[in-house]
Design a protein around this motif. Sequence first.
Motif, PDB file in Angstrom:
ATOM      1  N   GLN A 301     -46.950 -28.932  56.479  1.00 59.55           N
ATOM      2  CA  GLN A 301     -47.334 -29.652  57.708  1.00 59.55           C
ATOM      3  C   GLN A 301     -48.776 -30.167  57.647  1.00 59.55           C
ATOM      4  O   GLN A 301     -49.123 -31.111  58.357  1.00 59.55           O
ATOM      5  N   THR A 302     -49.605 -29.573  56.778  1.00 55.14           N
ATOM      6  CA  THR A 302     -51.007 -30.023  56.692  1.00 55.14           C
ATOM      7  C   THR A 302     -51.191 -31.045  55.564  1.00 55.14           C
ATOM      8  O   THR A 302     -52.302 -31.504  55.318  1.00 55.14           O
ATOM      9  N   ALA A 303     -50.096 -31.378  54.862  1.00 54.02           N
ATOM     10  CA  ALA A 303     -50.213 -32.253  53.679  1.00 54.02           C
ATOM     11  C   ALA A 303     -50.200 -33.728  54.076  1.00 54.02           C
ATOM     12  O   ALA A 303     -49.874 -34.090  55.205  1.00 54.02           O
ATOM     13  N   SER A 304     -50.539 -34.564  53.103  1.00 52.98           N
ATOM     14  CA  SER A 304     -50.491 -36.018  53.316  1.00 52.98           C
ATOM     15  C   SER A 304     -49.044 -36.486  53.353  1.00 52.98           C
ATOM     16  O   SER A 304     -48.117 -35.775  52.950  1.00 52.98           O
ATOM     17  N   HIS A 305     -48.889 -37.726  53.764  1.00 54.90           N
ATOM     18  CA  HIS A 305     -47.566 -38.321  53.801  1.00 54.90           C
ATOM     19  C   HIS A 305     -46.954 -38.360  52.390  1.00 54.90           C
ATOM     20  O   HIS A 305     -45.744 -38.218  52.217  1.00 54.90           O
ATOM     21  N   LEU A 306     -47.805 -38.534  51.393  1.00 53.21           N
ATOM     22  CA  LEU A 306     -47.319 -38.593  49.997  1.00 53.21           C
ATOM     23  C   LEU A 306     -46.558 -37.321  49.629  1.00 53.21           C
ATOM     24  O   LEU A 306     -45.438 -37.373  49.111  1.00 53.21           O
ATOM     25  N   ILE A 307     -47.172 -36.171  49.907  1.00 52.84           N
ATOM     26  CA  ILE A 307     -46.552 -34.897  49.510  1.00 52.84           C
ATOM     27  C   ILE A 307     -45.332 -34.605  50.377  1.00 52.84           C
ATOM     28  O   ILE A 307     -44.306 -34.114  49.890  1.00 52.84           O
ATOM     29  N   LYS A 308     -45.415 -34.971  51.665  1.00 53.45           N
ATOM     30  CA  LYS A 308     -44.255 -34.771  52.538  1.00 53.45           C
ATOM     31  C   LYS A 308     -43.083 -35.625  52.062  1.00 53.45           C
ATOM     32  O   LYS A 308     -41.936 -35.159  52.010  1.00 53.45           O
ATOM     33  N   ALA A 309     -43.363 -36.877  51.693  1.00 54.23           N
ATOM     34  CA  ALA A 309     -42.284 -37.776  51.265  1.00 54.23           C
ATOM     35  C   ALA A 309     -41.673 -37.297  49.947  1.00 54.23           C
ATOM     36  O   ALA A 309     -40.451 -37.332  49.757  1.00 54.23           O
ATOM     37  N   ARG A 310     -42.507 -36.831  49.036  1.00 53.46           N
ATOM     38  CA  ARG A 310     -41.984 -36.297  47.768  1.00 53.46           C
ATOM     39  C   ARG A 310     -41.092 -35.089  48.040  1.00 53.46           C
ATOM     40  O   ARG A 310     -40.032 -34.928  47.453  1.00 53.46           O
ATOM     41  N   TYR A 311     -41.549 -34.219  48.958  1.00 54.12           N
ATOM     42  CA  TYR A 311     -40.798 -33.000  49.267  1.00 54.12           C
ATOM     43  C   TYR A 311     -39.412 -33.355  49.813  1.00 54.12           C
ATOM     44  O   TYR A 311     -38.402 -32.787  49.404  1.00 54.12           O
ATOM     45  N   GLU A 312     -39.398 -34.338  50.721  1.00 52.34           N
ATOM     46  CA  GLU A 312     -38.111 -34.758  51.310  1.00 52.34           C
ATOM     47  C   GLU A 312     -37.139 -35.219  50.239  1.00 52.34           C
ATOM     48  O   GLU A 312     -35.967 -34.842  50.241  1.00 52.34           O
ATOM     49  N   VAL A 313     -37.625 -36.044  49.310  1.00 50.09           N
ATOM     50  CA  VAL A 313     -36.737 -36.552  48.243  1.00 50.09           C
ATOM     51  C   VAL A 313     -36.259 -35.388  47.373  1.00 50.09           C
ATOM     52  O   VAL A 313     -35.068 -35.287  47.046  1.00 50.09           O
ATOM     53  N   ASN A 314     -37.161 -34.497  47.029  1.00 48.65           N
ATOM     54  CA  ASN A 314     -36.769 -33.347  46.202  1.00 48.65           C
ATOM     55  C   ASN A 314     -35.695 -32.509  46.887  1.00 48.65           C
ATOM     56  O   ASN A 314     -34.697 -32.125  46.276  1.00 48.65           O
ATOM     57  N   ARG A 315     -35.904 -32.234  48.167  1.00 51.26           N
ATOM     58  CA  ARG A 315     -34.931 -31.408  48.899  1.00 51.26           C
ATOM     59  C   ARG A 315     -33.594 -32.136  49.031  1.00 51.26           C
ATOM     60  O   ARG A 315     -32.537 -31.537  48.891  1.00 51.26           O
TER      61      ARG A 315
END
Length: 564
Positions: A301-315
Amino acid sequence: MQEKATAGVGINFIGYTKAQSDTDQLENNAGFVPECTYMFAGHAGYSPPVRLTGLLVLTFRVLHHLFVASHDPEEPPLIQPRIPLVGHVIGLLRNGNSYHSNIAKKCGRPIFTLGLPRGKMYIVISPDLVTACDRRAKIVSFAPYVVAFAKRILAAGQDSIRLLSEDLLEDKGTTTLRPETMKIMHQVMIPGDCLDELMQTVLNDVSRSLDTVITNGNQAVVPMFQWIRSFVGIASTNAIYGSERNPMKDPAVMDGFWAVDKDFALLGLEFLPGLIASAGNRGRERFFDAFRKYYATDSLQTASHLIKARYEVNRKHGVSDEDVAHFDLGVCTALLVNTVPAVWWTLYHVFSDEALLVELRRGIEATVSAQSESSEPSSATSIDVPHVIKTFPLLDSFVKEVLRVHSNSMSARFLLQDKVIEDDKGAAYLLKKGSFLAMPSARVHASSAAWGPNASTFDPARFLHLNSDKVPKSAYRAFGGGHALCPGRHFAMNEIMSILIIMVIKYDVAPLDSGWEIPETRDHISTSVTTPAKDFLVRIQPRKPSQYLEWDFTWEPKKRTMRR
Ligand code: HEM
């Protein structure tokens, strides 16, 4: 001087660390020796040592024919190694990327083939053939390297490797894990709100950490490379993982990361890493551990949009949190290993060239004065960094030139199918499935056909007066090209220019012991920018007399009328 070499699959894992000035003597590894040169040395009329050598060479030659893939006359011309079978491997191990450059210089061919045990490698030199390869990026592919990197360096699990290996030819577009991850990285990192958000954090962080090291009126003496590495490392990772919970803020994790980078080639062997690359192996475990905790404690939740977007694709594709943490080692590698030497070279060039320094200071200050006339009075002089970058294009040209001159990228590819490519004059070359291919940026950047007669000169203003009709697009390889074009290029350019602006406006930098000297450099397997072979101490002090007392560097997108 240290030399580190190892071989694994393909050129990505044939690494070395060596000062460039020592490379010339090794050019001789590649000769243009006719097939029969040694054949008669075993003849009885020669002395025993000569006969023994002859027999050995003959044996190697036979092995060479048995183990080096056959060569079709339609393929790029074959360059025979002087030592059969292993000559090119030895050359690559000892000279790394410079080996191709040295052969290219000697043979003057736009493309050629190096025979390797059980394989071959095409080296592409001319910009038009580079364009031809980029256009066939699905077949002349970067994807197998991504998979090999994830397996050997990121130590990702079987399931993730299977996901990454899906649809190497990308017939299914961007629906599988690998291309979809790259797609979102490109989307998030193009100029726009997400990039602006990253840049605001970087700028605040860099200004703060420089202020801490060099307090007003004081000076600091620091090892230049190490110092840049530490503040760029923290600022860049704070920006993408969020400064609150960024795992790289822990010095043990950061040091562990750099230990992995140092042992990159040895870890790539996947052979007893705890024994042959113990520091790197420990660092890697520490890194995984820290990032595992990051995701387990809901730090996303404290990360940038970049890391959040990568996480979503990975999941979405079913990658486990464990492997997301492993993939972050790849993210940090991409984020840091080239930006650090690029910042180093940028500061080296500007502070070692008085005329350039004066010109940049004048240009930046002119944009600031023009701005401050129209803005509200304030106690600090506010510098709107994107405005300066936009209105003073020499900054962009200078940094691009730094990267042109010091880039040493391989643009490594693998042939997934047979393919014929043509140059501008219609000459055709057959590239065979299963071969490696490299497009060394140093040679392409040295091409006088592309860059004109002053290709080898450092010209900070080159990109201001560049005739883009004359310079082919693929002649600039600092950020690679084709499907593997670097998604972080805008962020990297903005970060380097921001640091440049802060440093030239606020500080003077000079070596502690002597004047600026062009350092010996070394290539490193993981990086696309050469690195100084030795670090040295510099004195950093606030400029005197300083035109302004207080500086406030901002990245305020709202103030801009137009985006870069
Ligand atoms: C000065 C800094 C940088 C330089 C010189 C640089 C250069 C490169 C080069 C040469 C490539 C390989 C392209 C090819 O083989 O054709 C590449 C790929 C890549 N870069 Fe950068 N890079 C820099 C900064 C960054 C940053 C800040 C990021 C952000 C995360 C990044 C992310 C990546 C990624 C993810 C790839 C792989 C692309 C793919 O798999 O398709 N790079 N970069």
